[in-house]
Each structure stands twice: as C-alpha cells, then as structure tokens.
Design a protein around this motif. Structure first.
Motif, PDB file in Angstrom:
ATOM      1  N   TYR A 117       0.594  -1.817   0.132  1.00 32.61           N
ATOM      2  CA  TYR A 117      -0.025  -0.106   0.254  1.00 32.61           C
ATOM      3  C   TYR A 117       1.246   1.219  -0.110  1.00 32.61           C
ATOM      4  O   TYR A 117       1.789   0.790   0.575  1.00 32.61           O
ATOM      5  N   SER A 118       0.611   2.119  -0.767  1.00 35.18           N
ATOM      6  CA  SER A 118       1.553   3.375  -0.496  1.00 35.18           C
ATOM      7  C   SER A 118       0.484   3.916  -0.607  1.00 35.18           C
ATOM      8  O   SER A 118      -0.797   4.760  -1.447  1.00 35.18           O
ATOM      9  N   THR A 119       0.575   6.405  -0.504  1.00 32.62           N
ATOM     10  CA  THR A 119       0.281   6.824   0.007  1.00 32.62           C
ATOM     11  C   THR A 119       0.420   7.853   0.273  1.00 32.62           C
ATOM     12  O   THR A 119       2.292   7.964   0.705  1.00 32.62           O
ATOM     13  N   VAL A 120      -0.044   9.866  -0.355  1.00 35.44           N
ATOM     14  CA  VAL A 120       0.952  10.265   0.122  1.00 35.44           C
ATOM     15  C   VAL A 120       0.452  11.411   1.101  1.00 35.44           C
ATOM     16  O   VAL A 120      -1.132  11.293   0.586  1.00 35.44           O
ATOM     17  N   LEU A 121       0.775  11.981   1.589  1.00 36.95           N
ATOM     18  CA  LEU A 121       0.193  12.662   3.285  1.00 36.95           C
ATOM     19  C   LEU A 121       0.716  14.125   2.948  1.00 36.95           C
ATOM     20  O   LEU A 121       1.827  14.289   2.922  1.00 36.95           O
ATOM     21  N   GLY A 122       0.086  14.646   3.616  1.00 35.64           N
ATOM     22  CA  GLY A 122      -0.129  16.103   4.068  1.00 35.64           C
ATOM     23  C   GLY A 122      -0.558  16.127   5.259  1.00 35.64           C
ATOM     24  O   GLY A 122       0.010  15.799   6.473  1.00 35.64           O
ATOM     25  N   SER A 123      -1.157  17.342   4.886  1.00 37.86           N
ATOM     26  CA  SER A 123      -1.993  17.320   6.984  1.00 37.86           C
ATOM     27  C   SER A 123      -2.393  15.904   7.168  1.00 37.86           C
ATOM     28  O   SER A 123      -3.532  15.701   8.286  1.00 37.86           O
ATOM     29  N   GLY A 169       4.146  14.825  12.306  1.00 44.17           N
ATOM     30  CA  GLY A 169       4.075  16.057  12.400  1.00 44.17           C
ATOM     31  C   GLY A 169       4.843  16.997  11.950  1.00 44.17           C
ATOM     32  O   GLY A 169       4.615  16.843  10.178  1.00 44.17           O
ATOM     33  N   GLY A 170       5.503  18.729  11.833  1.00 44.38           N
ATOM     34  CA  GLY A 170       6.540  19.361  11.160  1.00 44.38           C
ATOM     35  C   GLY A 170       5.563  20.195   9.924  1.00 44.38           C
ATOM     36  O   GLY A 170       4.689  19.880  10.314  1.00 44.38           O
ATOM     37  N   THR A 171       6.441  20.012   9.462  1.00 44.15           N
ATOM     38  CA  THR A 171       5.944  20.791   7.680  1.00 44.15           C
ATOM     39  C   THR A 171       6.268  20.289   6.424  1.00 44.15           C
ATOM     40  O   THR A 171       5.680  20.701   5.249  1.00 44.15           O
ATOM     41  N   GLN A 172       6.461  18.698   6.625  1.00 44.77           N
ATOM     42  CA  GLN A 172       7.264  17.986   4.869  1.00 44.77           C
ATOM     43  C   GLN A 172       6.173  16.782   4.635  1.00 44.77           C
ATOM     44  O   GLN A 172       5.643  16.698   5.557  1.00 44.77           O
ATOM     45  N   ALA A 173       5.771  17.162   3.526  1.00 44.45           N
ATOM     46  CA  ALA A 173       5.165  16.240   3.132  1.00 44.45           C
ATOM     47  C   ALA A 173       5.597  14.975   3.058  1.00 44.45           C
ATOM     48  O   ALA A 173       6.503  15.036   3.009  1.00 44.45           O
ATOM     49  N   ARG A 174       4.964  13.864   3.412  1.00 50.06           N
ATOM     50  CA  ARG A 174       5.801  12.187   3.487  1.00 50.06           C
ATOM     51  C   ARG A 174       4.947  11.636   2.583  1.00 50.06           C
ATOM     52  O   ARG A 174       3.803  11.588   1.777  1.00 50.06           O
ATOM     53  N   ARG A 175       5.063  10.309   2.069  1.00 50.49           N
ATOM     54  CA  ARG A 175       5.101   9.385   1.585  1.00 50.49           C
ATOM     55  C   ARG A 175       5.414   7.920   2.139  1.00 50.49           C
ATOM     56  O   ARG A 175       6.237   7.898   2.725  1.00 50.49           O
ATOM     57  N   VAL A 176       4.622   7.164   1.809  1.00 52.72           N
ATOM     58  CA  VAL A 176       4.044   6.018   3.290  1.00 52.72           C
ATOM     59  C   VAL A 176       3.727   4.624   1.997  1.00 52.72           C
ATOM     60  O   VAL A 176       3.057   4.815   0.872  1.00 52.72           O
ATOM     61  N   ASP A 177       5.363   4.000   1.775  1.00 48.84           N
ATOM     62  CA  ASP A 177       4.748   2.109   1.550  1.00 48.84           C
ATOM     63  C   ASP A 177       4.646   1.170   2.605  1.00 48.84           C
ATOM     64  O   ASP A 177       5.831   1.301   3.633  1.00 48.84           O
ATOM     65  N   PHE A 178       3.785   0.645   2.096  1.00 46.75           N
ATOM     66  CA  PHE A 178       3.632  -0.387   4.025  1.00 46.75           C
ATOM     67  C   PHE A 178       3.182  -1.609   3.136  1.00 46.75           C
ATOM     68  O   PHE A 178       1.825  -1.587   2.761  1.00 46.75           O
ATOM     69  N   ARG A 179       4.054  -2.827   4.007  1.00 46.40           N
ATOM     70  CA  ARG A 179       3.748  -4.536   2.515  1.00 46.40           C
ATOM     71  C   ARG A 179       2.813  -4.688   4.201  1.00 46.40           C
ATOM     72  O   ARG A 179       3.456  -4.929   5.501  1.00 46.40           O
ATOM     73  N   PRO A 180       1.247  -4.896   4.170  1.00 44.76           N
ATOM     74  CA  PRO A 180       0.774  -5.468   5.027  1.00 44.76           C
ATOM     75  C   PRO A 180       0.576  -6.928   5.749  1.00 44.76           C
ATOM     76  O   PRO A 180       0.663  -6.835   6.989  1.00 44.76           O
ATOM     77  N   ALA A 181       1.057  -8.162   4.558  1.00 51.49           N
ATOM     78  CA  ALA A 181       1.896  -9.063   5.531  1.00 51.49           C
ATOM     79  C   ALA A 181       2.631  -9.418   6.279  1.00 51.49           C
ATOM     80  O   ALA A 181       3.082  -9.937   7.006  1.00 51.49           O
ATOM     81  N   ILE A 239      -4.982  21.595  11.061  1.00 50.59           N
ATOM     82  CA  ILE A 239      -5.377  20.365  10.773  1.00 50.59           C
ATOM     83  C   ILE A 239      -4.079  19.016  10.837  1.00 50.59           C
ATOM     84  O   ILE A 239      -5.032  18.407  11.797  1.00 50.59           O
ATOM     85  N   GLY A 240      -3.029  19.578  10.749  1.00 52.68           N
ATOM     86  CA  GLY A 240      -1.818  18.141  10.903  1.00 52.68           C
ATOM     87  C   GLY A 240      -2.187  17.989  11.949  1.00 52.68           C
ATOM     88  O   GLY A 240      -1.687  16.247  12.406  1.00 52.68           O
ATOM     89  N   GLY A 300       0.592  14.064   8.766  1.00 50.48           N
ATOM     90  CA  GLY A 300       0.045  14.803  10.800  1.00 50.48           C
ATOM     91  C   GLY A 300       0.941  16.518  10.155  1.00 50.48           C
ATOM     92  O   GLY A 300       0.357  17.269  11.510  1.00 50.48           O
ATOM     93  N   ALA A 301       1.384  17.292   9.194  1.00 55.21           N
ATOM     94  CA  ALA A 301       2.301  17.717   8.502  1.00 55.21           C
ATOM     95  C   ALA A 301       1.500  18.806   8.871  1.00 55.21           C
ATOM     96  O   ALA A 301       0.574  19.378   8.336  1.00 55.21           O
ATOM     97  N   ASN A 302       1.133  20.653   9.419  1.00 54.38           N
ATOM     98  CA  ASN A 302       0.706  21.681   8.898  1.00 54.38           C
ATOM     99  C   ASN A 302       1.246  21.389   8.088  1.00 54.38           C
ATOM    100  O   ASN A 302       2.606  22.994   8.427  1.00 54.38           O
ATOM    101  N   VAL A 303       1.226  21.809   6.855  1.00 52.00           N
ATOM    102  CA  VAL A 303       2.023  22.276   4.996  1.00 52.00           C
ATOM    103  C   VAL A 303       1.527  23.774   5.380  1.00 52.00           C
ATOM    104  O   VAL A 303       2.744  23.930   4.644  1.00 52.00           O
TER     105      VAL A 303
END
Length: 185
Positions: free
Chosen positions: A33-39, A140-152, A115-116, A105-108
């Motif tokens: 699973y992948s996602t990109v997150l700001g707040s 937190g912080g101000t930087q957006a993130r990309r998360v990749d997660f292998r559920p199994a 909100i973050g 949860g960044a405050n971009v």
C-alpha cells in the motif's frame, strides 16, 4: 564470458494507492500500500500472528460539533479507524495483537489552522483508548511524506516529499453508495 544471474523467486509487488477516505486490509505478501500525506494521517496496522495488515488515510479527525442530520463521512478518522480495525478482524486479525504506525499530520500551510496536529492527536488518542500498541510514529512538522506499507509483513518505508508534490487539503469525490456497515466497539 558466462555470468550466472540469480532470478528472484519472490512474487512481484503489486502497489495499491490508498486515497483519502479509504481503509484497506490484506494478508497478500506481494501487496504494497502507498500513499502521500500532507496534513492527513495514515495508520498502518499489523497483526504479527495472522500476518494481516492494513492502512487508512484520513483527511480530518472528526466532524464538526453540532451538525445534526449529517451522515457519517468516510473522510473522517473517527470512521476510518474503526473501519480499518473491522476489515482486519474480518481477515483473521485480533485486536489484542495489533501493532500500529502513524504517519503524516504535517502543518503544511502556515496560514491555516493546525489540521495536521489535530489529526495526529486524534490518531494517538484513538490507539491509546483502544489499547493498540503504537510502535512508531512520524507525525507533525511541515514536510509531506510518502508511505509504503507491506501489510502481510508489517514493513514500512517512509520518505519525505517536496512541498510541490504534496496533496491538496481537500476531500476527494466519494461514491454515492455507502461501502458497508461499521461496527463500533
């Protein structure tokens, strides 16, 4: 010149993007699973015994107070956290064994309310209240993130994202039909 090459026997990885307002769970070892997150905040849950994991992605923690007659909006963490736990339990996970990772949860945008920070506080409090162990967080912080997660396997890769690639803070269109029931416990 003869060069022997090893061929990997590992199954190819299928990447699935987890968009705002979604919670997905699986035990498929070739899924990521992948996602990109700001707040927004993404919760990655994993049951190490059943090898079932899942990820959600929520835009806001809870609906505003005093909104009578408003249907449950699946962009809110209050809905998506319960949905993620329920989907994992339906696939064989046990709530008592769940391990959690929280990201985002960044405050971009410095000109907007925090909100973050509110999303991060909500996610931590939900896990505490439900007795789910928080193994790692990058909030937190101000930087957006990309998360990749292998559920199994419960493996996570985290990278920061340049501000210009951060997702906008607005809900995505949602289906007109509800996806199912959520059992609150």
């Amino acid at each position: 010149m003869n060069i022997d090459r090893q061929i990997s026997t590992a199954p190819p990885v299928e990447r699935v993007t987890v968009m705002q307002g979604f919670a997905l769970a699986s035990s498929n070892p070739s899924l990521e699973y992948s996602t990109v997150l700001g707040s927004c905040v993404a919760t990655c849950l994993y049951d190490p015994e059943s090898h079932v994991g899942g990820m959600n992605h929520f835009l806001l923690s809870e609906p505003p107070a005093h909104t009578p007659g408003v249907n449950i909006d699946e962009h809110y963490g209050v809905y998506l956290m319960e949905l993620l736990v329920n989907e994992m339990m339906a696939k064989g996970a046990r709530k008592s064994r769940l391990k959690a990772h929280l990201y985002g949860g960044a405050n971009v945008n410095r000109n907007m309310m925090r909100i973050g920070s509110m999303n991060a506080d909500f996610a931590r409090e939900f896990l505490r209240r439900e007795g789910i162990v928080l193994m790692r967080e990058d909030l937190g912080g101000t930087q957006a993130r990309r998360v990749d997660f292998r559920p199994a396997s419960g493996q996570v890769r985290l990278r920061t994202v340049e501000d210009r690639f951060a997702p906008p803070v607005q809900p995505t269109p949602r289906p007109a039909v509800a996806r199912g029931d959520v059992e609150l416990f």
